[in-house]
Scaffold this motif. Structure first.
Motif, PDB file in Angstrom:
ATOM      1  N   LEU A 280     -23.414   7.996  49.942  1.00  0.00           N
ATOM      2  CA  LEU A 280     -24.713   8.621  49.668  1.00  0.00           C
ATOM      3  C   LEU A 280     -25.567   7.714  48.785  1.00  0.00           C
ATOM      4  O   LEU A 280     -26.763   7.548  49.015  1.00  0.00           O
ATOM      5  N   VAL A 290     -32.680  10.415  52.598  1.00  0.00           N
ATOM      6  CA  VAL A 290     -31.323  10.912  52.878  1.00  0.00           C
ATOM      7  C   VAL A 290     -31.002  12.088  51.949  1.00  0.00           C
ATOM      8  O   VAL A 290     -30.271  13.011  52.320  1.00  0.00           O
ATOM      9  N   ALA A 291     -31.586  12.070  50.746  1.00  0.00           N
ATOM     10  CA  ALA A 291     -31.341  13.166  49.795  1.00  0.00           C
ATOM     11  C   ALA A 291     -31.827  14.512  50.334  1.00  0.00           C
ATOM     12  O   ALA A 291     -31.361  15.560  49.893  1.00  0.00           O
ATOM     13  N   LEU A 293     -31.448  15.543  53.421  1.00  0.00           N
ATOM     14  CA  LEU A 293     -30.642  15.988  54.561  1.00  0.00           C
ATOM     15  C   LEU A 293     -29.660  17.083  54.149  1.00  0.00           C
ATOM     16  O   LEU A 293     -29.272  17.175  52.991  1.00  0.00           O
TER      17      LEU A 293
ATOM     18  N   VAL B 271     -25.764  22.716  52.574  1.00  0.00           N
ATOM     19  CA  VAL B 271     -25.396  21.832  51.469  1.00  0.00           C
ATOM     20  C   VAL B 271     -26.347  20.634  51.455  1.00  0.00           C
ATOM     21  O   VAL B 271     -26.553  19.973  52.466  1.00  0.00           O
ATOM     22  N   SER B 272     -26.938  20.355  50.313  1.00  0.00           N
ATOM     23  CA  SER B 272     -27.907  19.270  50.191  1.00  0.00           C
ATOM     24  C   SER B 272     -27.203  17.948  49.935  1.00  0.00           C
ATOM     25  O   SER B 272     -26.419  17.816  48.988  1.00  0.00           O
ATOM     26  N   ALA B 273     -27.502  16.944  50.772  1.00  0.00           N
ATOM     27  CA  ALA B 273     -26.918  15.615  50.555  1.00  0.00           C
ATOM     28  C   ALA B 273     -27.332  15.076  49.188  1.00  0.00           C
ATOM     29  O   ALA B 273     -26.520  14.498  48.466  1.00  0.00           O
ATOM     30  N   GLY B 274     -28.603  15.285  48.836  1.00  0.00           N
ATOM     31  CA  GLY B 274     -29.064  14.832  47.529  1.00  0.00           C
ATOM     32  C   GLY B 274     -28.373  15.579  46.401  1.00  0.00           C
ATOM     33  O   GLY B 274     -28.057  14.994  45.359  1.00  0.00           O
ATOM     34  N   GLY B 275     -28.119  16.860  46.607  1.00  0.00           N
ATOM     35  CA  GLY B 275     -27.416  17.645  45.594  1.00  0.00           C
ATOM     36  C   GLY B 275     -25.995  17.139  45.376  1.00  0.00           C
ATOM     37  O   GLY B 275     -25.550  16.964  44.246  1.00  0.00           O
ATOM     38  N   TYR B 277     -24.910  14.193  46.078  1.00  0.00           N
ATOM     39  CA  TYR B 277     -25.025  12.863  45.472  1.00  0.00           C
ATOM     40  C   TYR B 277     -25.224  12.965  43.959  1.00  0.00           C
ATOM     41  O   TYR B 277     -24.530  12.310  43.174  1.00  0.00           O
ATOM     42  N   GLU B 278     -26.142  13.819  43.533  1.00  0.00           N
ATOM     43  CA  GLU B 278     -26.412  13.931  42.088  1.00  0.00           C
ATOM     44  C   GLU B 278     -25.207  14.469  41.320  1.00  0.00           C
ATOM     45  O   GLU B 278     -24.894  13.998  40.222  1.00  0.00           O
TER      46      GLU B 278
END
Lengths: 362, 362
Positions: A280, A290-291, A293, B271-275, B277-278
């Motif tokens: 990620l 991408v964030a 998605l 589910v958020s990819a950015g979430g 990731y963070e």
């Protein structure tokens, strides 16, 4: 003939044998559930920068070229998402840029220099950290659709069972000769030829006349979905070198995006938190959106890898052919493996497969 | 009485009503599948820095204090993982350190200063980026186990069905009075009192005499597992402020670790990819070994949130009580909600719940 293992390689081999008129059984308790289930399906002999071994590279080029004809023969093969793709190679620092230069130098005339303005025109979601871009023409396929089509084509030739051992020939026969397989329920299937294509499972299959030198290299891969407002998310495959690590983003027409893939020599079989984080992080570095998605699926599978990273493909004993150790390249090399096994079964020697002799480490 | 909604709040209310001798039905097509399924289960009235409203904070303290007695009455309540936890608060830059100072200033005598050497002794996996630490005594519970215990205790009082509307009283009765619920299959359940505890579902429930001002605040949360060589992974809960964003890590005795939670006002329900990731980025920043964990589960759920971030808890009409809008605090406030509803049903006025009157926005 019996094919042990129903990943993409075993399925392709079994289908090629059926096409050439053989009586075939493919045995696997759960076909296409291993590395094939994880694979992104890029057929990328150029941008797969790790393909530095000349023999492996030649095989990759030949297999990629063989794909259309192979799929033409598969019922439903037209629905496997096989297509030419315009891959955008990206770099975010000077060392990454040199990695792109290396790829271009190894493939003169095949890697196009792309200015940043042009790169952003091609993919408007490109982030500000990208410092260099190249473009190359390759192909891709949907591995899950391909495996499903091959399973459908093989129909009741697929035996959902576990092979627990190879059947040895009588004592007076050739040393190591194999005459069939034994299943977990105690039944046997006799065959003039057994093809062991069970990936890492080949390493501990009782009755093998040698121990295939395979180790698991785990890979994590993500499947995501773009919200309606962000479609098309990307219009081509993106491969990025991000401060020395690598990530690819493969968009599909249905709005999903595959982001992969890690290579872990250590760690467990489950999805690695660090692997997901790195994928990620690097994907967001080149495509910040991408964030936005939705994360649909995280998958990890071990790939079967040999000491020289090339497959084990050839005759191991009378009645025994081996096709394993394809590592990250099972989908790309499946047509080549299928052709090679069909030729070996006819007593011919496939020239491209010679460097992959199973006995080369002994 | 009928309780609409089988999240942790509805389940706790239904159980408290059963305990006080009421005839109760709880109606939910899939109990404990919403925000309760995602929740980490921290009962953290001090370190939940966002609890700045005095009324909400007082309720949180009271509810946390009521937890042991509440669980004592629940068959199987002892297996819900309720325990005192030593929470380590961490900061990685000066602004984060000031956030910890703010928490300490609001709770004199309850937040202990911890030197970095001591913090590393307490949690050897602490990374080098941590610049400040505090310690506070709070509690936690396993929300999935709690919901399962409450469902078990309620037994066949749980009706797996969807409520499609409230039943109005006859025309000559009080305006807005409610006399039961109508289910999706057309049947009705009559009741002297209906408790709407269906989270966001309360906002569009036909027959409600007012429109509860609820908005979804989505949260992403991860469940991971430590490999055998990394256990115990942490010995207490860690809450970190990482360059202005926040993450918590909740270790459980079985080797799993919960990492959460994002708060997204925008974006979809998935589910958020950015979430993700963070969460991983911030968790790795304070505990680098998070990268070695196996990712078992990514979950996203919307939380029901009101304009002032406090719940809607009280009488809405004759025969109609409301308990929703608990946002991130459903697990923490469930015993308080249960007590309040039981008192309201007896005609009493729970003092702590007065600031949460459902009509305060109209």
């Amino acid at each position: 003939m019996v094919v042990v293992g129903g990943g993409v390689v075993g399925l392709a081999i079994a289908w090629e044998l059926v096409r050439s008129g053989r009586d075939v059984r493919l045995v696997d308790p759960e076909p296409a559930s291993g590395a094939t289930h994880a694979a992104a399906g890029m057929i990328a002999p150029i941008s797969e920068q790790r393909l530095t071994e000349p023999a492996l590279h030649a095989a990759a080029e030949a297999s990629a070229a063989a794909y259309p004809a192979f799929l033409d023969g598969v019922p439903g093969g037209g629905g496997c998402g096989f297509e030419g793709v315009d891959t955008l190679l990206l770099a975010v620092d000077d060392a990454d840029r040199r990695a792109l230069d290396d790829i271009a130098a190894r493939h003169p005339g095949e890697v196009e220099q792309v200015g940043l303005r042009e790169a952003r025109r091609l993919e408007p979601l490109l982030g500000p950290r990208v410092v260099a871009a190249r473009r190359v023409q390759e192909h891709r396929v949907d591995p899950r659709a391909l495996a499903a089509a091959l399973q459908g084509a093989l129909a009741d030739r697929v035996v959902r069972a576990r092979v627990v051992g190879l059947l040895p020939a009588d004592a007076d026969a050739d040393a190591g000769a194999v005459t069939g397989v034994r299943l977990a329920d105690g039944t046997t299937i006799c065959a003039d030829e057994v093809v062991v294509a069970s990936g890492l499972g080949a390493a501990d299959l009782p009755g093998m006349p040698f121990a295939p030198p395979l180790r698991p290299v785990h890979g994590d891969i993500l499947r995501l979905e773009a919200p309606a407002g962000l479609r098309p998310f990307l219009t081509r495959t993106v491969r990025a070198h991000v401060r020395g690590s690598r990530v690819y983003l493969v968009p599909r027409l249905d709005g999903t995006v595959v982001i992969g893939a890690t290579q872990r020599e250590h760690g467990g079989a489950g999805v690695s938190a660090g692997g997901v984080y790195e994928l990620l992080r690097d994907a967001v570095a080149v495509i910040p959106a991408v964030a936005e998605l939705t994360l649909l699926e995280t998958t990890a599978r071990p790939r079967p890898v040999t000491p020289d990273n090339a497959p084990l493909l050839g005759r191991a004993a009378p009645g025994l052919l081996v096709a394993t150790g394809f590592g990250r390249h099972g989908v790309m090399l499946a047509p080549l493996a299928a052709q090679a096994v069909a030729q070996l079964a006819e007593g011919r020697t496939p020239s491209l497969a010679d460097p992959f002799r199973p006995d080369r480490f002994s």
